[in-house]
Write a protein that holds these residues in place. Structure first.
Motif, PDB file in Angstrom:
ATOM      1  N   TYR A  32     -74.822  23.915  49.715  1.00  0.00           N
ATOM      2  CA  TYR A  32     -74.613  24.705  48.499  1.00  0.00           C
ATOM      3  C   TYR A  32     -75.072  23.858  47.320  1.00  0.00           C
ATOM      4  CZ  TYR A  32     -72.049  27.172  44.786  1.00  0.00           C
ATOM      5  OH  TYR A  32     -71.700  27.838  43.643  1.00  0.00           O
ATOM      6  N   PRO A  34     -75.340  24.168  43.299  1.00  0.00           N
ATOM      7  CA  PRO A  34     -75.141  24.825  42.011  1.00  0.00           C
ATOM      8  C   PRO A  34     -75.769  24.025  40.872  1.00  0.00           C
ATOM      9  CG  PRO A  34     -73.167  23.625  42.610  1.00  0.00           C
ATOM     10  CD  PRO A  34     -74.184  23.368  43.700  1.00  0.00           C
ATOM     11  N   TYR A  36     -75.090  23.472  36.708  1.00  0.00           N
ATOM     12  CA  TYR A  36     -74.119  23.674  35.649  1.00  0.00           C
ATOM     13  C   TYR A  36     -74.725  23.312  34.298  1.00  0.00           C
ATOM     14  CZ  TYR A  36     -70.271  24.284  38.961  1.00  0.00           C
ATOM     15  OH  TYR A  36     -69.439  24.766  39.938  1.00  0.00           O
ATOM     16  N   PRO A  44     -68.303  21.859  32.242  1.00  0.00           N
ATOM     17  CA  PRO A  44     -69.515  22.446  32.820  1.00  0.00           C
ATOM     18  C   PRO A  44     -69.276  23.896  33.254  1.00  0.00           C
ATOM     19  CG  PRO A  44     -69.056  20.274  33.762  1.00  0.00           C
ATOM     20  CD  PRO A  44     -67.847  20.666  32.974  1.00  0.00           C
ATOM     21  N   GLN A  45     -70.314  24.726  33.067  1.00  0.00           N
ATOM     22  CA  GLN A  45     -70.240  26.117  33.496  1.00  0.00           C
ATOM     23  C   GLN A  45     -71.418  26.430  34.399  1.00  0.00           C
ATOM     24  OE1 GLN A  45     -69.743  28.413  29.722  1.00  0.00           O
ATOM     25  NE2 GLN A  45     -67.952  29.187  30.793  1.00  0.00           N
ATOM     26  N   LEU A  46     -71.145  27.134  35.479  1.00  0.00           N
ATOM     27  CA  LEU A  46     -72.192  27.485  36.424  1.00  0.00           C
ATOM     28  C   LEU A  46     -73.214  28.415  35.772  1.00  0.00           C
ATOM     29  CD1 LEU A  46     -72.912  27.359  39.562  1.00  0.00           C
ATOM     30  CD2 LEU A  46     -72.038  29.694  39.596  1.00  0.00           C
ATOM     31  N   ASP A  49     -76.813  29.280  41.263  1.00  0.00           N
ATOM     32  CA  ASP A  49     -76.589  28.491  42.469  1.00  0.00           C
ATOM     33  C   ASP A  49     -77.478  29.018  43.585  1.00  0.00           C
ATOM     34  OD1 ASP A  49     -73.317  30.009  43.237  1.00  0.00           O
ATOM     35  OD2 ASP A  49     -75.327  30.874  43.128  1.00  0.00           O
ATOM     36  N   ARG A  51     -77.935  28.770  48.059  1.00  0.00           N
ATOM     37  CA  ARG A  51     -77.382  28.320  49.323  1.00  0.00           C
ATOM     38  C   ARG A  51     -78.505  27.937  50.261  1.00  0.00           C
ATOM     39  NH1 ARG A  51     -73.934  31.412  46.779  1.00  0.00           N
ATOM     40  NH2 ARG A  51     -71.713  30.968  46.925  1.00  0.00           N
ATOM     41  N   ASN A  96     -67.061  22.230  49.890  1.00  0.00           N
ATOM     42  CA  ASN A  96     -66.251  21.956  48.695  1.00  0.00           C
ATOM     43  C   ASN A  96     -66.235  20.502  48.253  1.00  0.00           C
ATOM     44  OD1 ASN A  96     -65.410  24.275  47.442  1.00  0.00           O
ATOM     45  ND2 ASN A  96     -63.731  24.608  48.845  1.00  0.00           N
ATOM     46  N   MET A  98     -68.156  18.390  46.347  1.00  0.00           N
ATOM     47  CA  MET A  98     -69.304  18.594  45.467  1.00  0.00           C
ATOM     48  C   MET A  98     -69.613  17.314  44.693  1.00  0.00           C
ATOM     49  SD  MET A  98     -69.890  21.584  42.640  1.00  0.00           S
ATOM     50  CE  MET A  98     -69.304  22.794  43.795  1.00  0.00           C
TER      51      MET A  98
ATOM     52  N   SER B  31     -58.761  25.516  46.234  1.00  0.00           N
ATOM     53  CA  SER B  31     -59.257  24.143  46.124  1.00  0.00           C
ATOM     54  C   SER B  31     -59.169  23.676  44.684  1.00  0.00           C
ATOM     55  CB  SER B  31     -60.712  24.049  46.586  1.00  0.00           C
ATOM     56  OG  SER B  31     -60.803  24.259  47.971  1.00  0.00           O
ATOM     57  N   SER B  95     -61.669  26.234  42.884  1.00  0.00           N
ATOM     58  CA  SER B  95     -62.542  27.206  43.547  1.00  0.00           C
ATOM     59  C   SER B  95     -61.786  27.834  44.710  1.00  0.00           C
ATOM     60  CB  SER B  95     -63.828  26.540  44.056  1.00  0.00           C
ATOM     61  OG  SER B  95     -63.566  25.728  45.181  1.00  0.00           O
ATOM     62  N   THR B  96     -62.369  28.898  45.236  1.00  0.00           N
ATOM     63  CA  THR B  96     -61.778  29.530  46.417  1.00  0.00           C
ATOM     64  C   THR B  96     -62.281  28.805  47.658  1.00  0.00           C
ATOM     65  OG1 THR B  96     -63.593  31.105  46.458  1.00  0.00           O
ATOM     66  CG2 THR B  96     -61.594  31.765  45.296  1.00  0.00           C
ATOM     67  N   THR B  97     -61.595  28.940  48.710  1.00  0.00           N
ATOM     68  CA  THR B  97     -61.979  28.369  50.005  1.00  0.00           C
ATOM     69  C   THR B  97     -61.862  29.433  51.075  1.00  0.00           C
ATOM     70  OG1 THR B  97     -59.730  27.624  50.378  1.00  0.00           O
ATOM     71  CG2 THR B  97     -61.282  26.012  49.498  1.00  0.00           C
ATOM     72  N   THR B 101     -68.504  27.997  47.413  1.00  0.00           N
ATOM     73  CA  THR B 101     -68.226  28.808  46.221  1.00  0.00           C
ATOM     74  C   THR B 101     -68.282  27.976  44.958  1.00  0.00           C
ATOM     75  OG1 THR B 101     -65.868  28.420  46.522  1.00  0.00           O
ATOM     76  CG2 THR B 101     -66.767  30.465  47.426  1.00  0.00           C
ATOM     77  N   GLU B 102     -68.447  28.676  43.852  1.00  0.00           N
ATOM     78  CA  GLU B 102     -68.508  28.047  42.541  1.00  0.00           C
ATOM     79  C   GLU B 102     -67.201  27.359  42.196  1.00  0.00           C
ATOM     80  OE1 GLU B 102     -69.026  30.961  39.523  1.00  0.00           O
ATOM     81  OE2 GLU B 102     -68.778  29.546  37.858  1.00  0.00           O
ATOM     82  N   ALA B 103     -67.292  26.206  41.550  1.00  0.00           N
ATOM     83  CA  ALA B 103     -66.131  25.547  40.977  1.00  0.00           C
ATOM     84  C   ALA B 103     -66.069  25.870  39.489  1.00  0.00           C
ATOM     85  CB  ALA B 103     -66.223  24.035  41.185  1.00  0.00           C
ATOM     86  N   PHE B 104     -64.903  26.283  39.037  1.00  0.00           N
ATOM     87  CA  PHE B 104     -64.680  26.603  37.629  1.00  0.00           C
ATOM     88  C   PHE B 104     -63.986  25.411  36.980  1.00  0.00           C
ATOM     89  CE2 PHE B 104     -65.703  31.140  37.441  1.00  0.00           C
ATOM     90  CZ  PHE B 104     -65.733  31.467  38.788  1.00  0.00           C
TER      91      PHE B 104
END
Lengths: 110, 114
Positions: A32, A34, A36, A44-46, A49, A51, A96, A98, B31, B95-97, B101-104
């Motif tokens: 993944y 992304p 930002y 930071p804002q996405l 992204d 895959r 996750n 990252m 997460s 983020s969701t798991t 997925t995107e991290a906010f």
């Protein structure tokens, strides 16, 4: 662990020109990627992204390409505007975990 | 949802003092991540949690740093004792798991240790 390198560290373009930022990653398991945008005083804002099963993705003036064989991916911004000025970060993620590149400070001159 | 909420936004403390940074993730996100941002080192992942359990804390610089997530809606990052080199902006993200997925990110806490 994953190592992400980002170039250039600073980039200055004229309004209306294109901007390209490049990143490489070390772990072929990363799946993944992304990008930002960080404005002054904010998190930071996405912005887009991609895959690992996709080679290219586009959203209006922004596009990202991914080359899994070479382990690099790029951000392309066309028709740049002054409000595009910010710091841009690429990242590579495995489930996750990252990791970010060092960032590119983009300046768009009016 | 108000997004990821961090407090305080700014913290100035004296060397040797304990500092606690707080984070409320987005509701429903499983997460949570703590990052540190400095000019020299960029954005560094310190630790991340899945379902309130620490998964990887290899980025925590030393034993002076600790993080907890007692429930799904709250996490803390503690530095004790603080040192001037800890001065940075600390971000929390959620983020969701599972998976991809995107991290906010929150707005960050700017920590200055004098």
């Amino acid at each position: 662990g994953e190592n992400v390198e980002q170039h250039p560290s600073t980039l200055s373009v004229q309004e209306g020109d294109s901007a390209v930022i490049k990143c490489t990653y070390s772990d072929s398991a990363s799946n993944y990627f992304p990008w930002y945008k960080q404005e002054l005083g904010k998190g930071p804002q996405l912005i887009i992204d991609i895959r690992s099963n996709v080679g290219e993705k586009k959203d209006q003036r922004i596009a990202v390409t991914l080359n899994k064989t070479a382990k690099h991916f790029s951000l392309h911004i066309t028709e740049t505007q002054p409000e595009d000025s910010a710091v841009y970060f690429c990242a590579a993620s495995i489930n996750n975990d990252m990791r970010f590149g060092a960032g590119t400070r983009l300046t768009v001159k009016p | 949802d108000a997004g990821v909420i961090q407090s305080p936004r700014h913290e100035v403390t004296e060397m040797g003092q304990e500092v606690t940074l707080r984070c409320k993730p987005i509701s429903g996100h499983n997460s949570l991540f703590w990052y540190r941002q400095t000019m020299m080192r960029g954005l560094e992942l310190l630790i991340y949690f899945n379902n309130n359990v620490p998964i990887d804390d290899s980025g925590m610089p030393e034993d002076r740093f600790s993080a907890k997530m007692p429930n799904a809606s709250f996490s803390t990052l503690k530095i004790q004792p603080s040192e001037p080199r800890d001065s940075a902006v600390y971000f929390c993200a959620s983020s969701t798991t599972p998976g991809i997925t995107e991290a906010f990110f929150g707005q960050g806490t700017r920590l200055t240790v004098v």
